[in-house]
Motif scaffolding. Sequence first.
Motif, short mmCIF file in Angstrom:
data_model
loop_
_atom_site.label_atom_id
_atom_site.label_comp_id
_atom_site.label_asym_id
_atom_site.label_seq_id
_atom_site.Cartn_x
_atom_site.Cartn_y
_atom_site.Cartn_z
N ALA A 172 0.87 -1.18 0.00
CA ALA A 172 0.00 0.00 0.00
C ALA A 172 0.90 1.23 0.00
O ALA A 172 1.63 1.47 0.97
CB ALA A 172 -0.92 0.01 1.21
N ASP B 227 -3.19 0.53 -3.69
CA ASP B 227 -2.93 -0.85 -3.29
C ASP B 227 -2.55 -1.71 -4.49
O ASP B 227 -3.08 -1.54 -5.60
CB ASP B 227 -4.17 -1.46 -2.64
N GLN C 116 -0.67 -5.98 -5.36
CA GLN C 116 -0.14 -7.22 -4.79
C GLN C 116 0.40 -8.11 -5.89
O GLN C 116 0.02 -8.00 -7.05
CB GLN C 116 -1.22 -7.95 -3.98
N THR D 117 -3.80 -6.31 1.04
CA THR D 117 -2.96 -5.44 1.86
C THR D 117 -3.21 -5.59 3.36
O THR D 117 -2.37 -5.20 4.17
CB THR D 117 -3.17 -3.97 1.46
#
Length: 302
Positions: free
Chosen positions: A80, A98, A100, A144
């Motif tokens: 984040a 955010d 990933q 997150t």
Amino acid sequence: MRLVRNEFLAHQEKDILFIRSNRRSVCLGAAICLLVLAAPAQEAYFITYTHQMEEPGNLEIAAKNVAGFPQGGNSFLATALELEYGVKAWWTSELYLDGQTTSGESTLFTGFRWENRFRPLLREHRVNPVLYAEFENINSADKTLLEVVGHDGREDFLERNDRSEKERELELKLILSSNVRGWNFAENFIAEKNLSNFPWEFGYALGVSRPLALTASPKRCSLCRENFDLGAEMYGGLGDTASLGLHDTSHYLAPIVNWRLPTGPSLKISPGFGLNDYSHGFLLRFAVSYEINQVGSWLRGR
């Protein structure tokens, strides 16, 4: 025994590939560490908020990361990127971006969050309240873990990356925080609602921390005791309006080390341990942050 050994070796190989695949992320984090240059950041915890507000006109840039290794699922690293600005002495506003990456799957941008914190009582009191409101526009692939609410748990991370479900949510918090003889004690109560006709979900976060020394050394140094904070936080879900309580909820206990460098950046690391079978067994959080003084005045040309 051979079967167990083969599974163990396969797991090790999987983790090695995950680490290699995230080499770019590690390099990016290192680059951020080298770029930061100004006043130290203030936040003591990863999940728990205190009554500490951003200085008016200051901008803090931070990268908060969490690595997870869910049993029966693929390892992941989520980040984040946080931009925190002091609008007023009583008002701090933050934007999160955010993303990933998951081992053997994909790397995704998962959405944004916009949060605002309001401190109604500016003078220091025994207990200092702060009101918190956040709008989230993320998708179901977000990992997150900036908070845990409702029945969030390890099983939510076992499915492959899927961005099909939009999660537009409103999150409210009551933040209570106290400073006593160098110690900070913070308690957060969380209420979150998906705006698509889902029930309210609830959670909590508790934190305690203290610098290793309360007086500054006469010489400027990186490893002085006053540059280190030690602490711990506990957080988890409290169910929802349909099943309020601890049934099928996850909980974590996480010690924290915070290191403020005299040159400006702040580094933070926290190994988190799940307290029941519904939780991730282990989460590793790490962050780097940097505060730039008086960005507002600079933008106005003063």
